[in-house]
Enzyme design. Structure first.
Site, PDB file in Angstrom:
ATOM      1  N   ASP A  20      25.769  30.106  39.444  1.00 31.69           N
ATOM      2  CA  ASP A  20      25.307  30.772  38.217  1.00 31.69           C
ATOM      3  C   ASP A  20      24.052  31.594  38.526  1.00 31.69           C
ATOM      4  O   ASP A  20      23.310  31.276  39.461  1.00 31.69           O
ATOM      5  CB  ASP A  20      24.979  29.695  37.171  1.00 31.69           C
ATOM      6  CG  ASP A  20      24.583  30.259  35.816  1.00 31.69           C
ATOM      7  OD1 ASP A  20      25.457  30.288  34.928  1.00 31.69           O
ATOM      8  OD2 ASP A  20      23.402  30.647  35.644  1.00 31.69           O
TER       9      ASP A  20
ATOM     10  N   ASP B  62      27.213  35.170  35.106  1.00 33.06           N
ATOM     11  CA  ASP B  62      26.099  35.992  34.627  1.00 33.06           C
ATOM     12  C   ASP B  62      25.394  36.698  35.793  1.00 33.06           C
ATOM     13  O   ASP B  62      24.400  37.402  35.581  1.00 33.06           O
ATOM     14  CB  ASP B  62      25.102  35.185  33.774  1.00 33.06           C
ATOM     15  CG  ASP B  62      24.844  33.782  34.274  1.00 33.06           C
ATOM     16  OD1 ASP B  62      25.279  33.465  35.393  1.00 33.06           O
ATOM     17  OD2 ASP B  62      24.192  33.002  33.558  1.00 33.06           O
TER      18      ASP B  62
ATOM     19  N   HIS C 266      21.594  23.210  33.187  1.00 32.05           N
ATOM     20  CA  HIS C 266      20.153  23.103  32.907  1.00 32.05           C
ATOM     21  C   HIS C 266      19.748  21.722  32.372  1.00 32.05           C
ATOM     22  O   HIS C 266      18.556  21.407  32.342  1.00 32.05           O
ATOM     23  CB  HIS C 266      19.711  24.164  31.891  1.00 32.05           C
ATOM     24  CG  HIS C 266      19.845  25.563  32.393  1.00 32.05           C
ATOM     25  ND1 HIS C 266      19.253  25.981  33.572  1.00 32.05           N
ATOM     26  CD2 HIS C 266      20.519  26.637  31.901  1.00 32.05           C
ATOM     27  CE1 HIS C 266      19.555  27.260  33.765  1.00 32.05           C
ATOM     28  NE2 HIS C 266      20.320  27.677  32.779  1.00 32.05           N
TER      29      HIS C 266
HETATM   30  C1  OKS Z   1      16.395  33.127  26.262  1.00 31.53           C
HETATM   31  C2  OKS Z   1      17.092  33.157  27.554  1.00 31.53           C
HETATM   32  C3  OKS Z   1      17.250  31.764  28.077  1.00 31.53           C
HETATM   33  C4  OKS Z   1      18.141  31.792  29.260  1.00 31.53           C
HETATM   34  C5  OKS Z   1      19.147  30.727  29.172  1.00 31.53           C
HETATM   35  C6  OKS Z   1      20.009  30.732  30.379  1.00 31.53           C
HETATM   36  C7  OKS Z   1      21.385  30.302  30.077  1.00 31.53           C
HETATM   37  C8  OKS Z   1      22.238  30.355  31.285  1.00 31.53           C
HETATM   38  N1  OKS Z   1      16.532  34.353  25.593  1.00 31.53           N
HETATM   39  N2  OKS Z   1      22.130  29.415  32.195  1.00 31.53           N
HETATM   40  O1  OKS Z   1      22.884  29.395  33.276  1.00 31.53           O
HETATM   41  O2  OKS Z   1      23.050  31.216  31.484  1.00 31.53           O
HETATM   42 ZN    ZN Z   2      23.165  31.274  33.692  1.00 24.71          ZN
HETATM   43 MG    MG Z   3      22.412  29.020  40.303  1.00 20.98          MG
END
Ligand code: OKS
Ligand code: ZN
Ligand code: MG
Length: 343
Positions: A195, A284, A159
């Protein structure tokens, strides 16, 4: 397959994540990496190596000098300001306001972030640097002839933009590694982000370039983080037009559907003529993940690994998300074992 791992990941151990109006115990926690490492060992995946130190230069090929300096000093400045809790951004430049870096730490936190979900505290800088070193050590091993390497990065990176943190990410490990391949003479690098979330940082970093193809399969940003990037009409700009591909899925997506996008992605990578592949790997996408909505099962990760291996490319995996800690080790290592031919 070799795994690169740094015990320094545990310096990233914040106590707070602003979520649903509460300061909860963060999803992105040290036990994630330790559980994966334990599975790497119990499955005898291969040698576990500690990272080399690469310094800030390869980071600054991707991130701005000012952002790097901000991250290095953020926690100290926050404390000097007499704040009580962890550093959390709460102010942003809204529409019509100035995108200009102010002096005050609250202003700088907003200027360099995309959300308030990612707190900063003591050790965040050290762990983020170690995570880059893990990715770059993996990249060096692949460039040195390893078919594939598992960079067990923590904190994650996909990110992070050139000058933004958020979504639990600080430095974009995968983008830094992709740029390192380019700097070492690899002509065309593909980044395939599997992801659950859109790899917005990686997309943004390479959006105007045609030497790094960025592809991400992810949950519809109309419904989930990062909310403001990752739609299918984002195809690249200028020289980069046609070199970004987003494949978006709705809630409940099973592997039978998800793998059709994987197929599209793999064909695009083959057409591109990539000479190296970086895979930001989040698990995830798992059916029991607490913050996501796909329905992949543990055996599906073996199939994913098998398909990636069929690309026949030198491959670096960088660890990203995955929050069902009970299953994270099995799922992540299944990708590696599938890659190596386990059915
Ligand atoms: C806030 C949720 C924010 C999502 C963050 C994502 C993190 C992730 N409660 N990125 O690949 O897994
Ligand atoms: Zn993620
Ligand atoms: Mg992705």
């Amino acid at each position: 397959m070799k795994t690169v791992f740094s015990p320094l990941h545990n310096r990233r151990d914040v106590k707070t994540e602003l979520d649903g109006g509460l300061l909860i115990a963060p999803h992105e926690k040290p036990s994630r990496a330790e559980t994966i490492l334990a599975r790497v060992k119990s499955q005898a995946l291969g040698e576990i190596v500690e990272p080399e130190e690469f310094g800030l230069e390869p980071i600054k090929r991707v991130h701005t000098d000012n952002y790097v300096e901000f991250l290095e000093n953020c926690w100290q400045e926050w404390q000097s300001d007499g704040k009580q809790g962890e550093a959390i951004p709460v102010f942003w430049a809204g529409r019509g306001m100035r995108h200009r870096e102010p002096k005050d730490i609250d202003g700088r936190l907003g200027y360099y972030s995309m959300g308030a979900d990612t707190s900063i505290s003591d050790g965040t800088w050290e762990a983020a640097c170690a995570s880059v070193n893990v990715a770059l050590t993996g990249q060096k091993l692949v460039a040195g002839g390893e078919r594939a390497v598992f960079a067990l990065c923590r904190p994650p990176g996909h990110h992070a933009h050139a000058d933004l943190f958020g979504g639990y990410c600080f430095f974009n490990n995968a983008a830094i590694a992709a740029q390192a391949f380019r700097d070492q003479g690899y002509e065309r690098v593909a980044v395939l982000d599997v992801d659950f979330h859109h790899g917005n940082g990686t997309q943004s970093i390479f959006y105007h370039r045609n030497d790094v193809l960025t592809i991400s399969l992810h949950g519809d940003p109309d419904l989930v983080f990062p909310h403001f990037l990752g739609f299918e009409d984002e195809t690249g700009e200028g020289e980069g037009e046609g070199y970004n591909l987003n494949i978006v899925y709705p809630p409940g997506t099973p592997f039978s559907v998800w793998r059709q996008g994987l197929e599209t992605a793999c064909r695009r990578i083959a057409d591109f003529g990539a000479d190296a592949l970086v895979v930001p790997l989040g698990v995830d996408t798992f059916e029991d993940d607490p913050i996501s909505f796909f329905k992949l099962t543990s055996p599906d990760y073996l199939t994913l690994g098998q398909r990636l291996a069929q690309l026949g490319l030198p491959t670096l995996f960088t660890m990203e998300g995955g929050y069902d800690v009970d299953a994270i080790g099995v799922n992540a290592v299944n990708v590696m074992q599938g890659f190596e031919g386990k059915a």
